[in-house]
Design a protein around this motif. Structure first.
Motif, short mmCIF file in Angstrom:
data_model
loop_
_atom_site.label_atom_id
_atom_site.label_comp_id
_atom_site.label_asym_id
_atom_site.label_seq_id
_atom_site.Cartn_x
_atom_site.Cartn_y
_atom_site.Cartn_z
N LEU A 104 26.19 -28.87 14.55
CA LEU A 104 26.58 -29.07 16.01
C LEU A 104 28.29 -29.15 16.07
O LEU A 104 28.84 -29.70 15.38
N VAL A 105 28.42 -28.11 17.09
CA VAL A 105 29.81 -28.12 17.58
C VAL A 105 30.14 -28.85 19.13
O VAL A 105 29.17 -27.96 19.83
N ASP A 106 30.57 -29.87 19.19
CA ASP A 106 30.75 -30.58 20.56
C ASP A 106 29.26 -30.54 21.16
O ASP A 106 29.03 -30.39 22.23
N GLY A 107 28.46 -31.07 20.20
CA GLY A 107 27.01 -31.49 20.67
C GLY A 107 25.89 -30.21 20.58
O GLY A 107 24.86 -30.66 20.92
N ARG A 108 26.48 -28.94 20.56
CA ARG A 108 25.65 -27.87 20.66
C ARG A 108 25.40 -27.15 19.22
O ARG A 108 26.51 -27.17 18.63
N SER A 109 24.14 -26.69 18.98
CA SER A 109 23.94 -26.00 17.69
C SER A 109 24.75 -24.89 17.60
O SER A 109 25.04 -23.97 18.47
N ALA A 110 25.41 -24.72 16.46
CA ALA A 110 26.06 -23.24 16.11
C ALA A 110 25.96 -22.76 14.60
O ALA A 110 25.72 -23.86 13.80
N LYS A 111 26.10 -21.49 14.73
CA LYS A 111 25.88 -21.05 13.12
C LYS A 111 27.46 -20.97 12.45
O LYS A 111 28.29 -20.15 13.00
N ALA A 112 27.64 -21.80 11.52
CA ALA A 112 28.81 -22.20 10.91
C ALA A 112 29.41 -21.00 10.22
O ALA A 112 30.49 -20.87 9.52
N CYS A 113 28.52 -19.83 9.94
CA CYS A 113 28.94 -18.96 9.32
C CYS A 113 29.51 -17.88 10.10
O CYS A 113 29.94 -16.90 9.81
N THR A 114 29.40 -18.13 11.50
CA THR A 114 29.84 -17.05 12.68
C THR A 114 30.84 -17.68 13.53
O THR A 114 30.92 -17.36 14.52
N LEU A 115 31.83 -18.64 12.60
CA LEU A 115 32.71 -19.22 13.65
C LEU A 115 33.93 -19.59 12.58
O LEU A 115 33.71 -19.98 11.64
N THR B 248 29.26 -32.16 13.83
CA THR B 248 28.17 -33.05 13.07
C THR B 248 27.45 -32.09 12.07
O THR B 248 26.70 -31.09 12.41
N THR B 249 27.27 -32.62 10.91
CA THR B 249 26.62 -32.01 9.84
C THR B 249 25.40 -32.84 9.55
O THR B 249 25.44 -33.98 10.02
N ILE B 250 24.64 -32.23 8.81
CA ILE B 250 23.52 -32.89 8.21
C ILE B 250 23.86 -34.18 7.72
O ILE B 250 23.03 -35.35 7.61
N GLU B 251 24.79 -34.36 7.02
CA GLU B 251 25.49 -35.75 6.44
C GLU B 251 25.86 -36.75 7.46
O GLU B 251 25.90 -37.83 7.22
N GLY B 252 25.89 -36.32 8.69
CA GLY B 252 26.46 -37.30 9.78
C GLY B 252 25.18 -37.83 10.69
O GLY B 252 25.27 -38.66 11.54
N LEU B 253 23.90 -37.61 10.12
CA LEU B 253 22.84 -38.05 10.91
C LEU B 253 22.27 -39.33 10.65
O LEU B 253 21.91 -40.13 11.46
N ALA B 254 22.13 -39.63 9.36
CA ALA B 254 21.55 -40.85 9.04
C ALA B 254 22.61 -42.13 9.53
O ALA B 254 23.61 -41.74 9.29
N ASP B 255 21.99 -43.18 9.72
CA ASP B 255 22.68 -44.24 9.87
C ASP B 255 22.54 -45.38 8.61
O ASP B 255 21.77 -46.19 8.53
N GLY B 256 23.68 -45.14 7.71
CA GLY B 256 23.44 -46.08 6.29
C GLY B 256 22.30 -45.39 5.65
O GLY B 256 21.92 -43.99 5.39
N ASP B 257 21.45 -46.42 5.52
CA ASP B 257 20.15 -46.06 4.54
C ASP B 257 18.85 -45.46 5.59
O ASP B 257 17.98 -45.03 4.95
N ALA B 258 19.16 -45.70 6.90
CA ALA B 258 18.18 -45.37 7.92
C ALA B 258 18.12 -43.99 8.25
O ALA B 258 19.31 -43.52 8.93
N LEU B 259 17.38 -43.19 8.09
CA LEU B 259 17.10 -41.81 8.37
C LEU B 259 17.12 -41.59 9.95
O LEU B 259 16.42 -42.37 10.35
#
Lengths: 156, 286
Positions: free
Chosen positions: A51-62, A73-84
């Protein structure tokens, strides 16, 4: 070289980059956030979706410089601690993956979809994941996973 | 895939972008969403020395009514065109067309100005802009210039845009009775054939028709033969079926590639011309 400052998963990161450095390489190789994958590298498969500024984007084309000042926001930024995150939980519960390569991009696209449309139909889920390829699952479990997260699975 | 090295600058206004572009002496490129340019740069089919980023020039972004026309800023992303309430109410063919482009991630970044400047022969917007008779607004060091969509698309990846010019907006009079029909290439979502049709009807008869085609030739064109066959005829399903029948056969230099042979494309031009016209007719009564 150019200096960029991005907020990645809520944390401000400043770095010197070549202008030609793609955002996906910046995330993976400079920030060591390797959850964002490189699949086709031709803007088609969606494995690199963030996500770039809240919208999905292909990071290979930016280029990273284009995202200077943005929130990423990347996949690593989604979970809240241990809570998925509900989508991570949905992929877990519905087994929405086999090899897992496409999964981070699938989930980030699904985040974009549910932000726009919190209760999508099955057809809307499939349409919302148009930009992501999975070569294992035939997509059905992925759709189930998104329905699980949206809380729409019970309506089937 | 890593592009050649380049310098990167961010423009703060349209005038700043034009000045920065001119300073590169023809070796620089403007970048907004970059969803046509970055893939080409990664393949090193395009190697600009300087990229001038125009994505954050707020004057280039937005959809508004102006002097009875609708104006879409060149930097407006496809997602915003696809979801515009103004377009949905007044000229739904425009938002429908945007919704068919690529996939959500592409629509979140790609811009209408970038698509027009690139002029991919299978891009969706050109057919639609021909059907709504859009005017393309440009600006360069010598001042503003307006080009009709019909004159803008010249050939494969070739448009009427000077090396120091920037596309600022497209404008058109809203047309309700218009529709876009597209045969998708299933991986890329580009148009194998895409047809946009717009009709004006007076007292049950078609008084004007514009039909734009993309995907089948080296650039988007109007199907003047189909248009002529429609005008003066009753606005009925039978009329559009007859007018569309020979649409594919009438073309010369039809493209062939691994996705569709020349014969198949010709056949699909007729099919999708009929579907687009039927869609336009359906909006007459809606």
């Amino acid at each position: 070289m150019a200096q960029v400052t991005l907020t990645v998963n809520g944390k401000q990161r400043t770095a010197e980059v070549e202008p030609r450095m793609l955002l996906v390489h910046f995330l993976r190789e400079q920030l060591m956030l390797t959850g964002t994958h490189v699949g086709c590298d031709t803007s088609q498969c969606g494995a690199c979706t963030v996500l770039v500024d809240g919208r999905s984007a292909k990071a290979c084309t930016l280029f990273a410089v284009q995202a200077d000042g943005s929130e990423v926001t990347t996949i690593e930024g989604l979970a809240d601690g241990d809570a998925l995150h509900p989508l991570q939980d949905g992929f877990w519960e519905e087994h929405g993956l086999q090899c897992g390569y496409c999964t981070p991009g699938m989930i980030m696209s699904a985040v974009n979809l549910l932000n726009d449309n919190p209760a999508p139909s099955e057809a809307e889920i499939r349409h919302g994941l148009d930009g992501n390829f999975c070569r294992c699952t035939g997509y059905q479990h992925i759709v189930n996973a998104v329905q699980h997260a949206a809380g729409t699975a019970s309506k089937e | 895939m890593i592009p050649s090295a380049f310098e990167y600058e961010r423009a703060t206004s349209v005038d700043d972008a034009i000045a920065k572009l001119a300073a590169t002496g023809g070796t620089g490129k403007l970048i907004a969403g970059g969803h046509s340019l970055v893939p080409l740069m990664k393949l090193r089919l395009n190697e600009p020395t300087t990229l001038i980023d125009i994505a954050r020039i707020s004057a280039l972004v937005g959809i508004r009514e102006r002097d009875g026309l609708i104006e879409i800023g060149a930097g407006t992303v496809h997602h915003d065109v696809a979801t515009s309430a103004l377009l949905g109410a007044q000229c739904p063919v425009v938002s429908d067309t945007a919704a068919t482009i690529g996939d959500p991630q592409v629509r979140n970044r790609g811009t209408i100005g970038g698509s027009l400047a690139h002029a991919d022969p299978a891009a969706d917007y050109p057919a639609m802009l021909l059907a709504v008779d859009a005017q393309i607004h440009l600006q360069g060091a010598g001042g503003p210039r307006v080009v009709a969509a019909e004159d803008f698309f010249q050939d494969l990846f070739t448009v009427d845009l000077g090396p120091d010019e920037i596309i600022t907006a497209v404008r058109f009079a809203p047309v309700r009775a218009a529709a876009y029909a597209k045969l998708y290439q299933r991986a890329s979502r580009f148009a194998i054939v895409g047809v946009a049709a717009a009709l004006e009807v007076t007292d049950g008869a078609i008084s004007a028709a514009r039909v734009g085609l993309t995907g089948a030739l080296s650039s988007a064109v109007r199907l003047s033969g189909v248009e002529t066959a429609l005008v003066g005829q009753p606005a009925t399903a039978a009329t559009v079926a007859t007018a569309a029948t020979g649409a594919g056969a009438a073309l010369s230099d039809v493209s062939a590639d691994l996705h569709a042979s020349e014969a198949y494309r010709r056949a699909m031009v007729s099919v999708f011309t009929k579907r687009a016209l039927e869609g336009a007719l359906a909006r007459l009564s809606a």
